[in-house]
Design a protein around this motif. Structure first.
Motif, PDB file in Angstrom:
ATOM      1  N   GLN A   1     -14.208  -3.104  11.308  1.00 40.91           N
ATOM      2  CA  GLN A   1     -15.418  -3.893  11.077  1.00 40.91           C
ATOM      3  C   GLN A   1     -15.959  -3.651   9.670  1.00 40.91           C
ATOM      4  O   GLN A   1     -16.391  -4.594   8.982  1.00 40.91           O
ATOM      5  CB  GLN A   1     -16.486  -3.538  12.129  1.00 40.91           C
ATOM      6  CG  GLN A   1     -17.792  -4.305  11.973  1.00 40.91           C
ATOM      7  CD  GLN A   1     -17.618  -5.814  12.078  1.00 40.91           C
ATOM      8  OE1 GLN A   1     -16.753  -6.284  12.823  1.00 40.91           O
ATOM      9  NE2 GLN A   1     -18.406  -6.561  11.304  1.00 40.91           N
ATOM     10  N   LEU A   2     -15.940  -2.399   9.206  1.00 39.01           N
ATOM     11  CA  LEU A   2     -16.383  -2.088   7.840  1.00 39.01           C
ATOM     12  C   LEU A   2     -15.497  -2.794   6.812  1.00 39.01           C
ATOM     13  O   LEU A   2     -15.987  -3.305   5.789  1.00 39.01           O
ATOM     14  CB  LEU A   2     -16.358  -0.578   7.611  1.00 39.01           C
ATOM     15  CG  LEU A   2     -17.388   0.249   8.392  1.00 39.01           C
ATOM     16  CD1 LEU A   2     -17.140   1.747   8.179  1.00 39.01           C
ATOM     17  CD2 LEU A   2     -18.804  -0.113   7.954  1.00 39.01           C
ATOM     18  N   ARG A   3     -14.192  -2.824   7.083  1.00 36.96           N
ATOM     19  CA  ARG A   3     -13.275  -3.511   6.166  1.00 36.96           C
ATOM     20  C   ARG A   3     -13.541  -5.012   6.166  1.00 36.96           C
ATOM     21  O   ARG A   3     -13.511  -5.657   5.094  1.00 36.96           O
ATOM     22  CB  ARG A   3     -11.833  -3.231   6.585  1.00 36.96           C
ATOM     23  CG  ARG A   3     -10.788  -3.948   5.722  1.00 36.96           C
ATOM     24  CD  ARG A   3      -9.392  -3.468   6.089  1.00 36.96           C
ATOM     25  NE  ARG A   3      -8.385  -4.217   5.348  1.00 36.96           N
ATOM     26  CZ  ARG A   3      -7.747  -5.292   5.800  1.00 36.96           C
ATOM     27  NH1 ARG A   3      -8.035  -5.767   7.014  1.00 36.96           N
ATOM     28  NH2 ARG A   3      -6.846  -5.913   5.056  1.00 36.96           N
TER      29      ARG A   3
ATOM     30  N   TYR B   1     -13.001  -6.273  -2.468  1.00 38.29           N
ATOM     31  CA  TYR B   1     -11.591  -6.138  -2.114  1.00 38.29           C
ATOM     32  C   TYR B   1     -11.045  -4.741  -2.409  1.00 38.29           C
ATOM     33  O   TYR B   1     -10.074  -4.306  -1.779  1.00 38.29           O
ATOM     34  CB  TYR B   1     -10.772  -7.200  -2.851  1.00 38.29           C
ATOM     35  CG  TYR B   1     -11.212  -8.604  -2.498  1.00 38.29           C
ATOM     36  CD1 TYR B   1     -11.099  -9.076  -1.189  1.00 38.29           C
ATOM     37  CD2 TYR B   1     -11.750  -9.456  -3.465  1.00 38.29           C
ATOM     38  CE1 TYR B   1     -11.514 -10.364  -0.865  1.00 38.29           C
ATOM     39  CE2 TYR B   1     -12.170 -10.744  -3.148  1.00 38.29           C
ATOM     40  CZ  TYR B   1     -12.052 -11.187  -1.847  1.00 38.29           C
ATOM     41  OH  TYR B   1     -12.473 -12.453  -1.520  1.00 38.29           O
ATOM     42  N   ALA B   2     -11.663  -4.039  -3.337  1.00 33.68           N
ATOM     43  CA  ALA B   2     -11.212  -2.672  -3.631  1.00 33.68           C
ATOM     44  C   ALA B   2     -11.411  -1.773  -2.412  1.00 33.68           C
ATOM     45  O   ALA B   2     -10.518  -1.011  -2.022  1.00 33.68           O
ATOM     46  CB  ALA B   2     -11.973  -2.112  -4.829  1.00 33.68           C
ATOM     47  N   THR B   3     -12.586  -1.895  -1.768  1.00 31.49           N
ATOM     48  CA  THR B   3     -12.859  -1.093  -0.565  1.00 31.49           C
ATOM     49  C   THR B   3     -11.970  -1.537   0.583  1.00 31.49           C
ATOM     50  O   THR B   3     -11.441  -0.713   1.341  1.00 31.49           O
ATOM     51  CB  THR B   3     -14.331  -1.219  -0.168  1.00 31.49           C
ATOM     52  OG1 THR B   3     -15.144  -0.724  -1.232  1.00 31.49           O
ATOM     53  CG2 THR B   3     -14.630  -0.441   1.099  1.00 31.49           C
ATOM     54  N   SER B   4     -11.797  -2.851   0.704  1.00 25.35           N
ATOM     55  CA  SER B   4     -10.944  -3.382   1.766  1.00 25.35           C
ATOM     56  C   SER B   4      -9.529  -2.842   1.647  1.00 25.35           C
ATOM     57  O   SER B   4      -8.939  -2.382   2.631  1.00 25.35           O
ATOM     58  CB  SER B   4     -10.932  -4.909   1.702  1.00 25.35           C
ATOM     59  OG  SER B   4      -9.980  -5.431   2.596  1.00 25.35           O
TER      60      SER B   4
ATOM     61  N   GLY C   1      -8.366 -12.615  13.765  1.00 22.60           N
ATOM     62  CA  GLY C   1      -9.016 -11.360  13.439  1.00 22.60           C
ATOM     63  C   GLY C   1      -7.977 -10.329  13.017  1.00 22.60           C
ATOM     64  O   GLY C   1      -6.842 -10.666  12.688  1.00 22.60           O
ATOM     65  N   THR C   2      -8.363  -9.068  13.037  1.00 22.08           N
ATOM     66  CA  THR C   2      -7.492  -7.962  12.613  1.00 22.08           C
ATOM     67  C   THR C   2      -7.145  -7.087  13.815  1.00 22.08           C
ATOM     68  O   THR C   2      -8.028  -6.691  14.571  1.00 22.08           O
ATOM     69  CB  THR C   2      -8.170  -7.112  11.531  1.00 22.08           C
ATOM     70  OG1 THR C   2      -8.483  -7.935  10.411  1.00 22.08           O
ATOM     71  CG2 THR C   2      -7.241  -5.982  11.078  1.00 22.08           C
ATOM     72  N   THR C   3      -5.854  -6.797  13.978  1.00 21.48           N
ATOM     73  CA  THR C   3      -5.404  -5.873  15.036  1.00 21.48           C
ATOM     74  C   THR C   3      -4.725  -4.677  14.362  1.00 21.48           C
ATOM     75  O   THR C   3      -4.321  -4.732  13.181  1.00 21.48           O
ATOM     76  CB  THR C   3      -4.417  -6.547  15.991  1.00 21.48           C
ATOM     77  OG1 THR C   3      -3.293  -7.039  15.246  1.00 21.48           O
ATOM     78  CG2 THR C   3      -5.089  -7.716  16.700  1.00 21.48           C
ATOM     79  N   TRP C   4      -4.578  -3.593  15.119  1.00 12.18           N
ATOM     80  CA  TRP C   4      -3.938  -2.398  14.574  1.00 12.18           C
ATOM     81  C   TRP C   4      -2.872  -1.894  15.534  1.00 12.18           C
ATOM     82  O   TRP C   4      -2.889  -2.164  16.725  1.00 12.18           O
ATOM     83  CB  TRP C   4      -4.971  -1.299  14.315  1.00 12.18           C
ATOM     84  CG  TRP C   4      -5.674  -0.793  15.544  1.00 12.18           C
ATOM     85  CD1 TRP C   4      -6.793  -1.303  16.118  1.00 12.18           C
ATOM     86  CD2 TRP C   4      -5.278   0.318  16.363  1.00 12.18           C
ATOM     87  NE1 TRP C   4      -7.144  -0.588  17.245  1.00 12.18           N
ATOM     88  CE2 TRP C   4      -6.226   0.410  17.414  1.00 12.18           C
ATOM     89  CE3 TRP C   4      -4.234   1.237  16.318  1.00 12.18           C
ATOM     90  CZ2 TRP C   4      -6.136   1.395  18.403  1.00 12.18           C
ATOM     91  CZ3 TRP C   4      -4.136   2.214  17.290  1.00 12.18           C
ATOM     92  CH2 TRP C   4      -5.091   2.289  18.325  1.00 12.18           C
ATOM     93  N   SER C   5      -1.942  -1.158  14.975  1.00 10.45           N
ATOM     94  CA  SER C   5      -0.887  -0.532  15.788  1.00 10.45           C
ATOM     95  C   SER C   5      -0.430   0.728  15.066  1.00 10.45           C
ATOM     96  O   SER C   5      -0.599   0.881  13.855  1.00 10.45           O
ATOM     97  CB  SER C   5       0.311  -1.474  15.985  1.00 10.45           C
ATOM     98  OG  SER C   5       0.910  -1.785  14.739  1.00 10.45           O
ATOM     99  N   LYS C   6       0.133   1.658  15.842  1.00  6.21           N
ATOM    100  CA  LYS C   6       0.685   2.877  15.255  1.00  6.21           C
ATOM    101  C   LYS C   6       2.089   2.604  14.752  1.00  6.21           C
ATOM    102  O   LYS C   6       2.883   1.987  15.436  1.00  6.21           O
ATOM    103  CB  LYS C   6       0.717   4.013  16.303  1.00  6.21           C
ATOM    104  CG  LYS C   6      -0.647   4.561  16.675  1.00  6.21           C
ATOM    105  CD  LYS C   6      -0.483   5.742  17.619  1.00  6.21           C
ATOM    106  CE  LYS C   6      -1.809   6.356  17.963  1.00  6.21           C
ATOM    107  NZ  LYS C   6      -1.662   7.532  18.861  1.00  6.21           N
TER     108      LYS C   6
END
Length: 486
Positions: A446-448, A457-460, A480-485
């Motif tokens: 969410q912060l990104r 974009y630097a922080t992202s 949206g954005t998903t994540w995986s290991k």
């Protein structure tokens, strides 16, 4: 119940239609561990394989009584009753009581199987808890003329038994060759025949684990416990008896002989055996120095390992080979399984994010049928996994907007994944074992997202690269954005 299930029967050496003796009930007995040392990986493969069988039979609607014994009596080192008492050796080495050894390694065994997400058996009897049943079975074998007592030890008479029954029915070995190749053992001249084995062993004065019997103080032989306990909980005849292939030649051969000498019937209708493990093509063994304990695989603390692998990665690796085939461990194979397992779990996590629209682009009923056909073919988990990766392709295409799924199709897809990934294969999403990792990552993502909206974009990029460095991969899409290991 015509289930279409065919399994390979070691007894007949061919695939057979599975027809339970008392459907919808199924009786299954699997030889459990001897708890005087840490459980080794070969044991784990056997128990993971029969967990798969237990799960699938339950999925088909059978009420399965799964019995898996714990060997905790003081058996001797060798199959032919030579050597020292295992528990006594370990107890002296660790300066503990024998039952402290039993408790320690039983708890360790259960913890390892918990990490592999196996279901507990219906009943887990112990050899020491069934001494009376073993004595009663031995008495009946003697009365039937197939055993004899000498100086407090009771031996099974293989020659007498072979006059009526086929002693080598399970392995199809030549009995005369077995006699010729069996060496004479010092101090055992009292036995009538070289192949005779002990049903009850006279205890020495220093023996730590011993019980009273009609033949004096002693303890049971290795084989009699399984015959006695399988009969007690499953009856004189039951459906499936299983274990590692190393048990077939001696332990299971002698089990059949004992049960048949006692009850005049074969104990199990189907005999099933898992195959051996190899490491880089060499058979896994302590003497070769290439044996792994499960904990060594998980931590990577072994000279032959580049890193550690999670329990589900190792289980997925095991399930990618058929239970009757040789399973070869290598870093390359484990790494490939790790990637495959993560890919499967990543797709599973996307299911709840799929958008329902239009008619189904895929035939989910046909996929389910293929999954069932795979498991009906002698529990062919590698083919089932291949079909599940077809489901992965479907999920990814739908998520990327390249294919459609209806509400009905989505329900069928969810049911298929639940049934075969979680219920039958017994896999689980290990990201759920990471405490509040999901909540933390959701907050970071969410912060990104806010940084991108603010054109920071630097922080992202810093967040994305930082997560990638610790093994977390982000995937951006229109949903949206998903994540995986990784």
């Amino acid at each position: 119940m015509d289930n279409g299930l065919h399994l390979y029967n070691t007894l007949t050496r061919k695939k057979e239609q599975f027809v339970p003796l008392h459907a919808p009930g199924v009786g299954m007995y699997v030889c459990g561990p001897t708890v005087y040392s840490d459980v080794h990986l070969g044991n784990c493969r056997t128990f993971v394989s029969f967990d798969l069988i237990f799960r699938y039979l339950s999925h088909l609607g059978y009420k399965v009584r799964y019995v898996r014994n714990i060997t905790d009596a003081g058996h001797l080192e060798g199959d032919r009753d030579e050597g020292d008492d295992k528990f006594a050796k370990r107890a002296k080495l660790e300066q503990l009581e024998p039952m402290e050894i039993v408790q320690k390694y039983t708890l360790g065994f259960h913890e390892v199987l918990r990490m592999f997400n196996t279901l507990p058996p219906s009943i887990e009897p112990t050899a020491t808890g069934h001494i009376l049943e073993q004595i009663e079975m031995i008495k009946l074998i003697i009365s039937n003329g197939y055993a004899y007592e000498i100086n407090g030890t009771v031996y099974f008479d293989v020659k007498k038994y072979s006059e009526k029954y086929n002693y080598t029915i399970l392995t199809n070995r030549n009995l005369e060759d077995m006699y010729a190749n069996t060496r004479e053992l010092g101090g055992q001249d009292e036995k009538h025949g070289r192949l005779d084995f002990a049903l009850w062993i006279k205890a020495k004065p220093e023996t730590l684990m011993q019980w009273p019997s009609p033949w004096g103080l002693g303890f049971p032989g290795w084989h009699i416990e399984c015959s006695a306990m399988s009969e007690k909980y499953l009856g004189a005849e039951f459906d499936i008896h299983g274990g590692g292939m190393d048990l077939a030649a001696t332990h299971h051969t002698n089990e059949i002989a004992q049960s048949e000498a006692c009850n005049h019937t074969q104990p199990a209708k189907y005999w099933m055996h898992t195959n051996m493990l190899t490491v880089n093509g060499v058979r896994m063994s302590k003497s070769a120095g290439n044996g792994f304990l499960p904990e060594e695989l998980f931590t990577g603390n072994h000279l032959l390992l580049k890193k550690g692998y999670s329990p589900m990665t190792v289980k997925f690796f095991m399930l990618q080979a058929h239970y009757r085939s040789t399973l070869d461990f290598s870093n390359e194979a484990l790494e490939a399984s790790e990637k495959g397992f993560k890919r499967l779990m990543a797709a599973v996590t996307l299911i709840d994010k799929l958008s329902v629209s239009g008619e189904n682009s895929f035939d989910f009923d046909a996929l389910k049928t293929r999954c069932l056909l795979a498991m009906n073919d002698d529990f062919n988990s590698p083919v089932l996994i291949a079909e599940l990766f077809e489901a992965v392709r479907m999920i990814n295409n739908i998520y990327d907007g390249k294919a459609n799924i209806s509400a009905e199709g989505l329900n069928k897809l969810k049911e298929l994944v639940q049934n075969f990934v979680f219920d039958v294969l017994g896999l689980k999403d290990e990201s759920n074992d990471s405490g509040n990792l999901k909540e933390v990552l959701d907050m970071v993502i969410q912060l990104r997202t806010e940084a991108k909206e603010n054109k920071d974009y630097a922080t992202s990029d810093k967040i994305r690269i930082g997560l990638q460095q610790i093994g977390i991969k982000l995937k951006d899409s229109k949903e949206g954005t998903t994540w995986s290991k990784e």
